[in-house]
Design a protein around this motif. Structure first.
Motif, mmCIF file in Angstrom:
data_model
loop_
_atom_site.group_PDB
_atom_site.id
_atom_site.type_symbol
_atom_site.label_atom_id
_atom_site.label_comp_id
_atom_site.label_asym_id
_atom_site.label_seq_id
_atom_site.Cartn_x
_atom_site.Cartn_y
_atom_site.Cartn_z
ATOM 1 N N PRO A 26 37.336 80.097 103.819
ATOM 2 C CA PRO A 26 36.067 80.208 103.844
ATOM 3 C C PRO A 26 35.329 80.368 102.619
ATOM 4 O O PRO A 26 34.490 81.564 101.898
ATOM 5 C CB PRO A 26 34.921 81.410 104.601
ATOM 6 C CG PRO A 26 36.626 82.799 104.029
ATOM 7 C CD PRO A 26 37.947 82.209 104.459
ATOM 8 N N ASP A 27 35.831 79.544 101.813
ATOM 9 C CA ASP A 27 35.975 79.166 100.558
ATOM 10 C C ASP A 27 34.591 78.282 99.767
ATOM 11 O O ASP A 27 34.513 78.091 98.212
ATOM 12 C CB ASP A 27 36.974 79.539 99.405
ATOM 13 C CG ASP A 27 37.829 78.332 99.390
ATOM 14 O OD1 ASP A 27 37.815 77.219 100.296
ATOM 15 O OD2 ASP A 27 39.060 77.700 99.482
ATOM 16 N N GLU B 243 30.216 77.935 109.911
ATOM 17 C CA GLU B 243 28.502 78.570 109.350
ATOM 18 C C GLU B 243 27.807 77.613 108.981
ATOM 19 O O GLU B 243 28.776 76.109 109.007
ATOM 20 C CB GLU B 243 28.491 79.179 107.715
ATOM 21 C CG GLU B 243 29.657 80.326 107.817
ATOM 22 C CD GLU B 243 29.540 81.200 108.306
ATOM 23 O OE1 GLU B 243 27.759 80.860 107.836
ATOM 24 O OE2 GLU B 243 28.857 82.773 108.538
ATOM 25 N N LEU C 9 30.826 74.631 107.560
ATOM 26 C CA LEU C 9 31.811 75.230 107.188
ATOM 27 C C LEU C 9 32.558 76.442 107.586
ATOM 28 O O LEU C 9 32.146 76.864 108.773
ATOM 29 C CB LEU C 9 31.467 76.473 106.003
ATOM 30 C CG LEU C 9 30.624 75.125 104.590
ATOM 31 C CD1 LEU C 9 29.967 75.532 103.901
ATOM 32 C CD2 LEU C 9 31.783 75.057 103.680
ATOM 33 N N PRO C 10 34.082 76.804 107.252
ATOM 34 C CA PRO C 10 34.222 78.109 108.416
ATOM 35 C C PRO C 10 33.731 78.838 108.363
ATOM 36 O O PRO C 10 32.745 79.894 107.194
ATOM 37 C CB PRO C 10 35.475 78.321 107.246
ATOM 38 C CG PRO C 10 36.060 76.315 106.710
ATOM 39 C CD PRO C 10 34.950 76.133 106.629
ATOM 40 N N LYS D 253 32.059 83.048 107.572
ATOM 41 C CA LYS D 253 32.294 84.056 106.633
ATOM 42 C C LYS D 253 32.124 83.329 105.281
ATOM 43 O O LYS D 253 32.571 83.565 103.872
ATOM 44 C CB LYS D 253 33.818 85.104 107.114
ATOM 45 C CG LYS D 253 33.774 85.641 108.310
ATOM 46 C CD LYS D 253 34.565 86.383 108.246
ATOM 47 C CE LYS D 253 35.125 87.193 109.779
ATOM 48 N NZ LYS D 253 35.564 88.355 109.643
ATOM 49 N N THR D 254 31.926 82.005 105.136
ATOM 50 C CA THR D 254 31.469 81.467 103.733
ATOM 51 C C THR D 254 30.104 82.657 103.057
ATOM 52 O O THR D 254 29.678 82.421 103.964
ATOM 53 C CB THR D 254 31.339 79.856 103.676
ATOM 54 O OG1 THR D 254 32.814 79.401 104.721
ATOM 55 C CG2 THR D 254 31.187 79.192 102.375
#
Length: 319
Positions: free
Chosen positions: A82-83, A114, A252-253, A255-256
């Motif tokens: 999650p970057d 997300e 997004l993944p 917890k980004t």
């Protein structure tokens, strides 16, 4: 001393956090697309990606991970770090229809992602192989009823599958379903005569119509569509109430970092508002549309309910 140490730590944190936000992005960003090159989703990803890359001063790389009704790509992004460097550019297939089409999903469309932004909507067109002796939806219905089990359709996405299954239910016709990894592959077989018809996004179908390789009979929208000029609606040709439209968005993944998600949302919203980007999307049959992250989150919930009703009305059993 403790108070002084705490103040030093807080000051260091305050300096570090902005620096972290300002450093994004510092390497190429990857857009994962769940359908093959040449699909409408692929086109949206590349057009928007060009703008975002220039806006954020980093290369945007598009990777196609077709198959499994988008499950392969969605799962890949859900499991990514999650970057902010891996995004899913997808559709209602992965984030609305699959929840009713498939018995088990290796990802949660809400909890594992997300939201970033809506990117656009697109109507679908009913097209047939030129060998099928029909020139309108009404003629197709009559031909299908006169020739049960003779016609077949290809579908490389849940949208395409549901759109034809709805058509079958509403017209009382029997048309064999042939699954594909992506719609461009199905169009190739439609042109080759291995399939009789399909309903797919206008970005994939109308160029083949213009080339004279397939015949277009109708568009899936409620009323005439500006991206399919001159093409009558399916609803107006003997299938009252027929309407189905696909859409595109970015995720997004889970917890980004919120700041990163907001940065990408602003860049994508700017892309969709850009006149050159709009012209390229409209040329591909996509009607540009952005959203806030909250609007997309709410939209996914409502669309999941909508597509569940469509799946039920079409009589599709989860696989």
């Amino acid at each position: 001393m403790r108070i002084l140490s705490s103040l030093v730590l807080l000051a260091a944190t305050a300096i570090a956090l902005p620096a972290l936000g300002q450093s994004y992005p510092n390497k190429p960003i990857k857009f994962i697309v769940p359908f093959a090159a040449g699909s409408a989703t692929d086109t949206v990803a590349r057009v928007v990606g060009d703008y975002v890359g220039k806006d954020l001063k980093q290369n945007v790389v598009v990777e196609n991970a077709a198959g499994g009704n988008g499950v392969i790509a969605a799962q890949k992004v859900a499991q990514a770090a999650p970057d902010g460097y891996t995004l899913l550019i997808s559709t209602n297939t992965t984030h609305a229809a699959n929840q009713s089409m498939l018995k088990k999903l290796p990802y949660d469309a809400v909890k594992d992602f997300e939201t970033v932004s809506m990117l656009g909507t697109i109507p679908m067109a009913l097209v047939v192989n030129p060998s099928i002796p029909v020139n309108s939806v009404a003629e197709l219905i009559a031909y299908a009823k006169a020739n049960p089990n003779k016609l077949s359709f290809g579908a490389g996405s849940s949208s395409s599958r549901i759109s034809v299954e709805m058509f079958k239910t509403m017209t009382g016709t029997d048309i064999l379903h042939v699954p594909y990894k992506s719609n461009p592959q199905a169009v190739t077989d439609l042109i080759g005569g291995q399939l009789s018809l399909m309903i797919a996004d206008v970005s994939t179908t109308l160029p083949q119509v213009a080339a004279g390789k397939v015949k277009a009979l109708g568009v899936s929208t409620k009323g005439p569509s500006p991206v399919a000029p001159g093409l009558p609606t399916i609803a107006s040709q003997g299938v009252p109430g027929y309407e189905i439209t696909a859409w595109f968005a970015a995720w997004l993944p889970a917890k980004t970092d919120t700041a990163i998600a907001d940065t990408l949302q602003k860049s994508m919203a700017a892309a969709v508002a850009d006149k050159d980007v709009q012209a390229r999307l409209l040329a591909a049959g996509v009607e540009p549309q952005s959203s806030s992250r909250k609007q997309l989150a709410d939209f996914v919930v409502s669309e999941t309910e909508k597509w569940a009703k469509a799946v039920k009305a079409a009589g599709i059993e989860p696989e």
